[in-house]
Write an enzyme that holds these catalytic residues in place. Sequence first.
Site, PDB file in Angstrom:
ATOM      1  N   LYS A  11      -7.713 -11.448  -8.343  1.00 59.40           N
ATOM      2  CA  LYS A  11      -8.829 -11.598  -7.406  1.00 59.40           C
ATOM      3  C   LYS A  11      -9.808 -10.435  -7.565  1.00 59.40           C
ATOM      4  O   LYS A  11      -9.402  -9.290  -7.780  1.00 59.40           O
ATOM      5  CB  LYS A  11      -8.277 -11.621  -5.972  1.00 59.40           C
ATOM      6  CG  LYS A  11      -9.264 -12.047  -4.913  1.00 59.40           C
ATOM      7  CD  LYS A  11      -8.546 -12.164  -3.578  1.00 59.40           C
ATOM      8  CE  LYS A  11      -9.529 -12.525  -2.461  1.00 59.40           C
ATOM      9  NZ  LYS A  11      -8.839 -12.626  -1.146  1.00 59.40           N
ATOM     10  N   LYS A  67     -12.857  -4.261  -5.305  1.00 58.39           N
ATOM     11  CA  LYS A  67     -13.555  -3.000  -5.576  1.00 58.39           C
ATOM     12  C   LYS A  67     -12.661  -2.003  -6.292  1.00 58.39           C
ATOM     13  O   LYS A  67     -13.155  -1.046  -6.897  1.00 58.39           O
ATOM     14  CB  LYS A  67     -14.085  -2.408  -4.275  1.00 58.39           C
ATOM     15  CG  LYS A  67     -13.019  -1.920  -3.312  1.00 58.39           C
ATOM     16  CD  LYS A  67     -13.636  -1.392  -2.026  1.00 58.39           C
ATOM     17  CE  LYS A  67     -12.632  -0.694  -1.123  1.00 58.39           C
ATOM     18  NZ  LYS A  67     -11.432  -1.461  -0.810  1.00 58.39           N
ATOM     19  N   LYS A  78       0.822  -1.209   0.000  1.00 54.30           N
ATOM     20  CA  LYS A  78       0.000   0.000   0.000  1.00 54.30           C
ATOM     21  C   LYS A  78       0.858   1.261   0.000  1.00 54.30           C
ATOM     22  O   LYS A  78       0.517   2.259  -0.634  1.00 54.30           O
ATOM     23  CB  LYS A  78      -0.955  -0.004   1.203  1.00 54.30           C
ATOM     24  CG  LYS A  78      -2.038  -1.062   1.084  1.00 54.30           C
ATOM     25  CD  LYS A  78      -2.997  -1.026   2.260  1.00 54.30           C
ATOM     26  CE  LYS A  78      -4.081  -2.088   2.105  1.00 54.30           C
ATOM     27  NZ  LYS A  78      -5.043  -2.078   3.231  1.00 54.30           N
TER      28      LYS A  78
END
Length: 329
Positions: free
Chosen positions: A196, A199, A113
């Site tokens: 995968k 969103k 991240k």
Amino acid sequence: MTPRVLSGIQPTSDSFHIGNHLGALTNWVSMQETHECLYFIADMHAITVEQDPAQLRERTLLSFAQLLALGVDPKKSTIFVQSQVAEHAQFMWVLSCLTGLGEANRMTQFKDKAAKGGASSASVGLLTYPILQAADILLYRPNAVPVGEDQRQHLELTRDLAIRFNGRYGQTLVVPEPHILKATAKIMDLQDPTAKMSKSSPAGCVNLLDSLKVTEKKIKSAVTDSDTQISFDVINKPGVSNLLTILSAYTGTAVPELVDSFAGRMYGDLKKEVAATVLEFAEPFQNRVFELMGDRAELESLMADGANRAREIAAATVTDVYTKIGFAI
């Protein structure tokens, strides 16, 4: 004694998607019959990145309503919002003081991240949220934690911290075991079936609260391949295999049986059947969510009740921990 499990989900979207549902939440529902279950909305984790306050509050309510609509039952499980139980933050500080800086830096999700957003924009919260995750778990002394393969590292940190605390201060915390969710429920992106479902890739993500027309269009636009035979082959036919996995999960029909039923038929037939099956689930689900959201006072009452039940367990753990480490209580 009935084994206790705990799991949480972040309110970072306006809707859960079918990957959330089939990959984890169906297990939440089924485990209610065999375990003492605690499930929470992880709103404290959500603020490791910037959030709009009004939107976060709305999404928290909506997430709670979706859990109820999916079959998580407040009479069988303790369902609560993380920030409404102050012991999560209290216990996290204690565990932070037991965690090495190197341990925190090694967590792969922080690296991923931080790399996406730039290291200079990464918050201390993003670095330390695995410690909060450990606190979430250890507060309730569960025997097992439902996790996907990508969460194994975080659970290992949780186990290490529990063992370290017990070694330093005496037996206090339960060292939880992983309850690995079924790999067959791993749902992939409709536009990139090697990734995968997430969103963050809206074109290939089927949200449970999307309009029925949008859901139908997304499924019928799913990427397949240049072949015409419907068969299950994750390596060579990932798109078709993903559609079969979704259809199998929602119908309860085994994949080999589905493959046989589509012998001689085209990809369009498969997509049409997957779309119809998903819509058959989504429509009553949406109606139930909107019904729950229409009575916010009742929804907030259920949240408060869940928080009170969770706090009874969490407060006892914090008292034990504070006593062991020498705080004046």
